[in-house]
Scaffold this motif. Sequence first.
Motif, mmCIF file in Angstrom:
data_model
loop_
_atom_site.group_PDB
_atom_site.id
_atom_site.type_symbol
_atom_site.label_atom_id
_atom_site.label_comp_id
_atom_site.label_asym_id
_atom_site.label_seq_id
_atom_site.Cartn_x
_atom_site.Cartn_y
_atom_site.Cartn_z
ATOM 1 N N UNK A 94 33.397 80.344 50.079
ATOM 2 C CA UNK A 94 32.605 79.528 51.003
ATOM 3 C C UNK A 94 31.508 80.389 51.625
ATOM 4 N N UNK A 95 30.674 79.739 52.442
ATOM 5 C CA UNK A 95 29.525 80.426 53.040
ATOM 6 C C UNK A 95 29.994 81.481 54.043
ATOM 7 N N UNK A 96 31.094 81.205 54.733
ATOM 8 C CA UNK A 96 31.594 82.148 55.736
ATOM 9 C C UNK A 96 31.992 83.476 55.092
ATOM 10 N N UNK A 105 24.845 94.234 51.069
ATOM 11 C CA UNK A 105 24.205 93.568 49.932
ATOM 12 C C UNK A 105 23.594 94.525 48.924
ATOM 13 N N UNK A 106 23.583 95.837 49.211
ATOM 14 C CA UNK A 106 23.086 96.816 48.245
ATOM 15 C C UNK A 106 24.225 97.439 47.443
ATOM 16 N N UNK A 107 25.477 97.109 47.813
ATOM 17 C CA UNK A 107 26.622 97.668 47.099
ATOM 18 C C UNK A 107 27.431 96.577 46.389
ATOM 19 N N UNK A 108 27.564 95.415 47.021
ATOM 20 C CA UNK A 108 28.366 94.320 46.477
ATOM 21 C C UNK A 108 27.493 93.134 46.111
ATOM 22 N N UNK A 109 27.901 92.428 45.047
ATOM 23 C CA UNK A 109 27.272 91.158 44.716
ATOM 24 C C UNK A 109 28.347 90.079 44.804
ATOM 25 N N UNK A 110 27.928 88.865 45.059
ATOM 26 C CA UNK A 110 28.874 87.764 45.217
ATOM 27 C C UNK A 110 29.156 87.113 43.872
ATOM 28 N N UNK A 111 30.404 86.715 43.696
ATOM 29 C CA UNK A 111 30.790 85.912 42.531
ATOM 30 C C UNK A 111 31.495 84.686 43.062
ATOM 31 N N UNK A 112 30.941 83.515 42.806
ATOM 32 C CA UNK A 112 31.522 82.287 43.325
ATOM 33 C C UNK A 112 32.783 81.967 42.539
ATOM 34 N N UNK A 113 33.874 81.674 43.271
ATOM 35 C CA UNK A 113 35.159 81.376 42.634
ATOM 36 C C UNK A 113 35.044 80.137 41.760
ATOM 37 N N UNK A 114 35.887 80.056 40.757
ATOM 38 C CA UNK A 114 35.802 78.971 39.782
ATOM 39 C C UNK A 114 36.155 77.605 40.327
ATOM 40 N N UNK A 121 28.715 75.177 46.141
ATOM 41 C CA UNK A 121 28.000 76.186 45.356
ATOM 42 C C UNK A 121 26.529 76.241 45.743
ATOM 43 N N UNK A 122 25.918 75.054 45.873
ATOM 44 C CA UNK A 122 24.505 75.006 46.263
ATOM 45 C C UNK A 122 24.290 75.672 47.612
ATOM 46 N N UNK A 123 25.194 75.404 48.544
ATOM 47 C CA UNK A 123 25.077 75.985 49.887
ATOM 48 C C UNK A 123 25.233 77.507 49.837
ATOM 49 N N UNK A 124 26.168 77.980 49.014
ATOM 50 C CA UNK A 124 26.404 79.428 48.892
ATOM 51 C C UNK A 124 25.190 80.119 48.284
ATOM 52 N N UNK A 125 24.636 79.539 47.212
ATOM 53 C CA UNK A 125 23.479 80.133 46.545
ATOM 54 C C UNK A 125 22.267 80.151 47.477
ATOM 55 N N UNK A 126 22.093 79.072 48.226
ATOM 56 C CA UNK A 126 20.971 78.982 49.160
ATOM 57 C C UNK A 126 21.079 80.037 50.261
ATOM 58 N N UNK A 127 22.287 80.196 50.811
ATOM 59 C CA UNK A 127 22.501 81.185 51.879
ATOM 60 C C UNK A 127 22.379 82.615 51.330
ATOM 61 N N UNK A 128 22.816 82.823 50.098
ATOM 62 C CA UNK A 128 22.724 84.142 49.475
ATOM 63 C C UNK A 128 21.264 84.562 49.315
ATOM 64 N N UNK A 129 20.401 83.619 48.997
ATOM 65 C CA UNK A 129 18.971 83.922 48.891
ATOM 66 C C UNK A 129 18.406 84.366 50.233
ATOM 67 N N UNK A 130 18.844 83.705 51.301
ATOM 68 C CA UNK A 130 18.367 84.062 52.641
ATOM 69 C C UNK A 130 18.829 85.463 53.034
#
Length: 147
Positions: A94-96, A105-114, A121-130
């Motif tokens: 989730x977004x939290x 954010x320079x060491x870890x990248x996010x992987x959205x759970x299946x 997913x859209x909310x997570x991707x949008x927040x990740x861009x910010x």
Amino acid sequence: FFFVPLFSMPAGSKSSIRPAVRPKIVKKKTNKFVRWHADLFKRMAQSWRKPHGMDGRSRRNFKGTPVHVKIGYGSNTKTRFLMPDGFLKFRVSNVKELELLLMHNKKYCAEIAGNVSTRKRRAIVERAEQLQIKVTNGEAKLREEAA
């Protein structure tokens, strides 16, 4: 001699997000350890099992037999779970949970759970861009609706 880019990338695009350090990943052994005699019997799985036979050539490490699993084949601790792009994976549901990566954010990248829905997913991707966080599977399950 200076490299002049022909076009500039937006701030949150995938190619602009880079890890802080990117050490060279050395793999000591790339092929799998295969179980002794697994090629002879269909019922025997390929997954590694230590040979225990009393007179077995493999257990006694004779010439021509496959190598055994040993601690020396392990990866370097600094690069053990690194992905080829230099990031470490962090599973996000989730977004939290994404907010935890704000300072990393320079060491870890996010992987959205299946099991995450398309809406979340859209909310997570949008927040990740910010937050300038790289998402490895950001396009998964995001199809455009047919009009």
